[in-house]
Write a protein that holds these residues in place. Sequence first.
Motif, mmCIF file in Angstrom:
data_model
loop_
_atom_site.group_PDB
_atom_site.id
_atom_site.type_symbol
_atom_site.label_atom_id
_atom_site.label_comp_id
_atom_site.label_asym_id
_atom_site.label_seq_id
_atom_site.Cartn_x
_atom_site.Cartn_y
_atom_site.Cartn_z
ATOM 1 N N SER A 29 0.840 -1.203 0.000
ATOM 2 C CA SER A 29 0.000 0.000 0.000
ATOM 3 C C SER A 29 0.878 1.256 0.000
ATOM 4 O O SER A 29 0.400 2.356 -0.224
ATOM 5 C CB SER A 29 -0.954 0.001 1.201
ATOM 6 O OG SER A 29 -0.196 0.113 2.388
ATOM 7 N N CYS A 30 2.179 1.061 0.260
ATOM 8 C CA CYS A 30 3.085 2.221 0.354
ATOM 9 C C CYS A 30 4.172 2.241 -0.717
ATOM 10 O O CYS A 30 4.834 3.263 -0.899
ATOM 11 C CB CYS A 30 3.764 2.251 1.720
ATOM 12 S SG CYS A 30 2.611 2.376 3.071
ATOM 13 N N PHE A 31 4.400 1.112 -1.382
ATOM 14 C CA PHE A 31 5.500 1.034 -2.347
ATOM 15 C C PHE A 31 5.011 0.381 -3.636
ATOM 16 O O PHE A 31 4.291 -0.613 -3.588
ATOM 17 C CB PHE A 31 6.666 0.224 -1.760
ATOM 18 C CG PHE A 31 7.130 0.790 -0.450
ATOM 19 C CD1 PHE A 31 7.923 1.919 -0.415
ATOM 20 C CD2 PHE A 31 6.723 0.225 0.754
ATOM 21 C CE1 PHE A 31 8.319 2.479 0.794
ATOM 22 C CE2 PHE A 31 7.111 0.761 1.967
ATOM 23 C CZ PHE A 31 7.920 1.899 1.987
ATOM 24 N N ALA A 32 5.431 0.965 -4.772
ATOM 25 C CA ALA A 32 5.026 0.400 -6.063
ATOM 26 C C ALA A 32 6.189 0.484 -7.040
ATOM 27 O O ALA A 32 7.082 1.320 -6.881
ATOM 28 C CB ALA A 32 3.837 1.175 -6.615
ATOM 29 N N VAL A 33 6.183 -0.404 -8.031
ATOM 30 C CA VAL A 33 7.225 -0.391 -9.062
ATOM 31 C C VAL A 33 6.562 -0.046 -10.391
ATOM 32 O O VAL A 33 5.575 -0.673 -10.778
ATOM 33 C CB VAL A 33 7.927 -1.771 -9.158
ATOM 34 C CG1 VAL A 33 9.007 -1.751 -10.237
ATOM 35 C CG2 VAL A 33 8.526 -2.154 -7.811
#
Length: 496
Positions: free
Chosen positions: A161-165
């Motif tokens: 919910s806090c990190f995406a690529v």
Amino acid sequence: MDTFEDTARRLREAFSSGRTQPAAFRVAQLEGLSRFLQENRQLLQDALAQDLHKSAFESEISEITISQGEVDLALRNLRAWMKDQKVPKNLATQLDSAFIRKEPFGLVLIIAPWNYPLNLTLVPLVGAIAAGNCVVLKPSEISKSIEKILAEVLPRYLDQSCFAVALGGPEETARLLEHRFDYIFFTGSPHVGKIVMTAAAKHLTPVTLELGGKNPCYVDDNCDPQTVANRLAWFRYFNTGQTCVAPDYVLCSPDMQERLLPALQNAITRFYGDDPQNSPNLGRIINQKHFKRLQELLNCGRVAIGGQSDESNLYIALDLLSSDLNSGGPECGLSPHMLFLKGRTWTPDSQILGAGVLGAPTVLVDVQETDKVMQEEIFGPILPLMTVRSLDEAINFINHREKPLALYAFSNNSQVIKQVLARTSSGGFCGNDGFMHMTLASLPFGGVGASGMGSYHGKFSFDTFSHHRACLLRSPGMEKINELRYPPYSSRNLRV
Ligand code: NAD
């Protein structure tokens, strides 16, 4: 399908909820990153070998261990870094509390290049997590195997919910940059750095730009040529020269050049054997575009050592030529990651994807200032030597160019090293060696002028990804003292 708008909204909501703020959350994410590195060590080494033919040793020291070291350092120091920093006060604020609070920016975008595709993605990520931000990571589309692992495996170790690529090349990154971020951390070429900064300016988004350029290396007459050659050759040909802080060219006297050439030949042979093409310790040029670019640079000056850019004995990515492999025969030899084709002719329409093209460790002499090899960042296994008559001439040469990311000077005389340091400017400096200064997390790593702005590594990363908020907490009492500053003004006010 989840669009980038959806992703950004999700990350912003998570940030606004305050979820990333507690130290416990940051620690959990950093521990996740640590587990990612430990549990996928072999997978990462294999991917680096596929992308750049990196040896296990080079992968370990320049990608995996360095990332792990940053995670460990952040875990050890996180709570101390997060503490409010008390500052000195003046007479009027003696009874108050004055401090700097390190706040996360919010949603951070990290854009990475292909040459150290793991290190240059994860090391900034450590700083962004430690500082309490939500992050969109944009790895390089060129180092495909690492990109795939970062997209598919890394998220399993982090709070999604806090990190995406985000994936893609120039076009997709340009679209990404239309969105508003609260901080952008970019590593790559000066050309793309300008594109990133222009896009960031639209939203007044602060940036760190970690860029490249031409790193000079001055070699004084008062040196042991073999020691200098060993160090130079290792740093120049490490990762096949595809290193932003590699020494890009050497300035030395004609006499030192004469002594340096056999010493460099000796070092190259010792490191990569008589036939570097078959050395497991030499990586590969990342792709055909860069191979062609480097091949052109070989037309500058005179090749003193190396220079082979073999079109008939190419290393080509295994999966592209499986039919050749199946046909077997004496013309095929197999290495773990590459198919080595003997006696075949390369044509411009040969498809070469991923690592595949050889570049021999090369030294050029008799190059001119106006030659292409002295105009653009080399970023490959080519080292031009230029002769100068004196230290002054070398310093003038350096100072007439853009400020480099790194500057090197070799001499047994410490006064010479001190002079080069005092009379030039660069992102970083190392006397009597190559890029060892950047292995110290206690030193900031970054450029100056055309080689970039801002810095990171260790606590500098935490500070880069934090807004330094100036805070003063005053007492609601003591109003009598404040009376002295209010109008109507008189000579009484001046006594405050
Ligand atoms: P690059 O600038 O071509 O690409 C870097 C990133 O930007 C990639 O993720 C790429 O997808 C993206 N990108 C490329 N073109 C773009 C465009 N037109 N618009 C938006 N995004 C775009 O750099 P590279 O070829 O991946 O890396 C080599 C360069 O990076 C060299 O100049 C090298 O010196 C520099 N570098 C600097 C450091 C440092 O720490 N200072 C470290 C490594 C590499």
